[in-house]
Design an enzyme around this catalytic site. Sequence first.
Site, PDB file in Angstrom:
ATOM      1  N   HIS A 280      17.809 -43.964  24.905  1.00  0.00           N
ATOM      2  CA  HIS A 280      19.147 -44.551  25.086  1.00  0.00           C
ATOM      3  C   HIS A 280      19.119 -46.073  25.044  1.00  0.00           C
ATOM      4  O   HIS A 280      18.266 -46.711  25.633  1.00  0.00           O
ATOM      5  CB  HIS A 280      19.858 -44.003  26.324  1.00  0.00           C
ATOM      6  CG  HIS A 280      19.219 -44.315  27.646  1.00  0.00           C
ATOM      7  ND1 HIS A 280      19.473 -45.480  28.333  1.00  0.00           N
ATOM      8  CD2 HIS A 280      18.366 -43.607  28.417  1.00  0.00           C
ATOM      9  CE1 HIS A 280      18.797 -45.466  29.482  1.00  0.00           C
ATOM     10  NE2 HIS A 280      18.120 -44.352  29.553  1.00  0.00           N
ATOM     11  N   ASP A 292      13.310 -48.598  30.984  1.00  0.00           N
ATOM     12  CA  ASP A 292      14.443 -47.653  30.956  1.00  0.00           C
ATOM     13  C   ASP A 292      15.629 -48.271  30.232  1.00  0.00           C
ATOM     14  O   ASP A 292      16.429 -48.940  30.847  1.00  0.00           O
ATOM     15  CB  ASP A 292      14.809 -47.274  32.386  1.00  0.00           C
ATOM     16  CG  ASP A 292      15.848 -46.181  32.457  1.00  0.00           C
ATOM     17  OD1 ASP A 292      16.126 -45.553  31.423  1.00  0.00           O
ATOM     18  OD2 ASP A 292      16.394 -45.950  33.549  1.00  0.00           O
ATOM     19  N   GLU A 326      23.852 -43.551  28.423  1.00  0.00           N
ATOM     20  CA  GLU A 326      23.189 -42.504  29.208  1.00  0.00           C
ATOM     21  C   GLU A 326      23.367 -42.775  30.708  1.00  0.00           C
ATOM     22  O   GLU A 326      23.601 -41.866  31.484  1.00  0.00           O
ATOM     23  CB  GLU A 326      21.691 -42.448  28.867  1.00  0.00           C
ATOM     24  CG  GLU A 326      20.952 -41.270  29.507  1.00  0.00           C
ATOM     25  CD  GLU A 326      20.438 -41.544  30.916  1.00  0.00           C
ATOM     26  OE1 GLU A 326      20.125 -40.577  31.631  1.00  0.00           O
ATOM     27  OE2 GLU A 326      20.348 -42.713  31.332  1.00  0.00           O
TER      28      GLU A 326
HETATM   29 ZN   LIG Z   1      16.900 -43.847  31.215  1.00  0.00          ZN
END
Ligand SMILES: [Zn+2]
Length: 459
Positions: A280, A292, A326
């Site tokens: 994402h 992330d 996301e």
């Molecule tokens: Zn993530």
Amino acid sequence: MRKTTFFALLLLSGTTIFAQNKDEQRLKEIYNASLTNSKCYAWLDYLSNDIGSRLSGSASAEKAVQYTRTEMEKLGFDKVYLQEVMVPKWVRGEKETAYILDGKVKVTVPICALGGSIATNKNGLTAEVVEVKSFDELTALGAAKVKGKIVFYNRPMDNAQIESFHAYSGAVDQRYAGAQKAAELGAVGTIVRSMNLRLDDFPHTGAQSYGDLPKSQYIPTAAISTNGAELLSKKLAANPSLKFFFKQSCQQFDDVLSYNVVGEIKGSETPNNIMVVGGHLDSWDLADGSHDDGAGVVQSMEVVNIFKNLGYKPKNTIRVVLFMNEENGLRGGKKYEELAQANNENHIFALESDSGGFSPRGFSLECNEANFNKITGFSKLFEPYLIHSFVEGHSGSDIGPLTSKNIVKAGLKPDSQRYFDYHHAANDKFDAVDKRELELGAATMASLMYLIDQNGILK
Ligand SMILES: [Zn+2]
């Protein structure tokens, strides 16, 4: 044994050995290419250091869309395109402040608003605190003891778990639904211990939801660092009538237009079978989202870079999909599936990397038993690369909505021990990602993509 049968068997086993040697050789080439000729670390550098955090609806998320689209166009896909998707836009506003008010002593503690939270009023909120470790404990206290107070959720992630994602799932209900549950009993705010195994000073944000509460009952909610949580708990034990102050100015705006970024290589033999690899593109706003999920984004792009470097032409259509939103809505993943259905597409495989850019250890698989056995059958090929963990389990949030019949879904499983040191916090930056670990992850993904492309999946 008849002579012909004997020769047939010899021929058959010879073919298998040949195929095995070929795959062994291919995987070696894939890892070589990734470790010596990859672009993923440079892409992550740009995404992290030149663009930065990429919360849905922000200007930097839009820059990330344009940047990855341009970089994918340079890679020589058959086509690169954007999928329009409306996304929520939540803005943190001014940096939050908080302190424990113990008699006349003020002790400042690090907090951050949780995603989707409302603001406090502009002078902040001060109230007594009630500490709980679970929703059961909260319910047992009842409205009489909760009304007018700040509920402090302080159940730590379980250090005894080996897989840190299990520790996360065991604690994250407090962050996601804590405000709703506390508001139902008349609380005026909630403070949630950060989802972090380590004791440190970083508050970790993340999505929260008020569920079906009417807007008039929304209360502000924030995460406190693990050290802050320990301190608050200790002080509360000594003085249960202490007060807590916090101030935040976050705001929810109307949805805005954003995009998934898709790069496609048409399959040479069965172009109607689609294989997705993705991560994402959005991230939380406190840092650069390098683990992330910047890592997953650049690793997915690297899969195609590796194939190009090796001159490998996939039999099936390959799509690199960089999903938007996301973190606080999953709108990109849902939109991708909506379009796949509308276009009657057949996805045979989807692979997501969204567990950080750490050393790869294996895959988490969602598929029927026959395919699970088929994929674990590849495990010997992965041994030289220290990839050994093939487990059934959650693959990835963005590929979650995909519903093609017989689809096999997989998630890259990196070593998870340090992931929650960074997850959704201000230290999720480029220097937290190791170049070799990132490249090994990309090679591991490319290897599974290659093996599925060559061998197909079972019905
Ligand atoms: Zn993530």
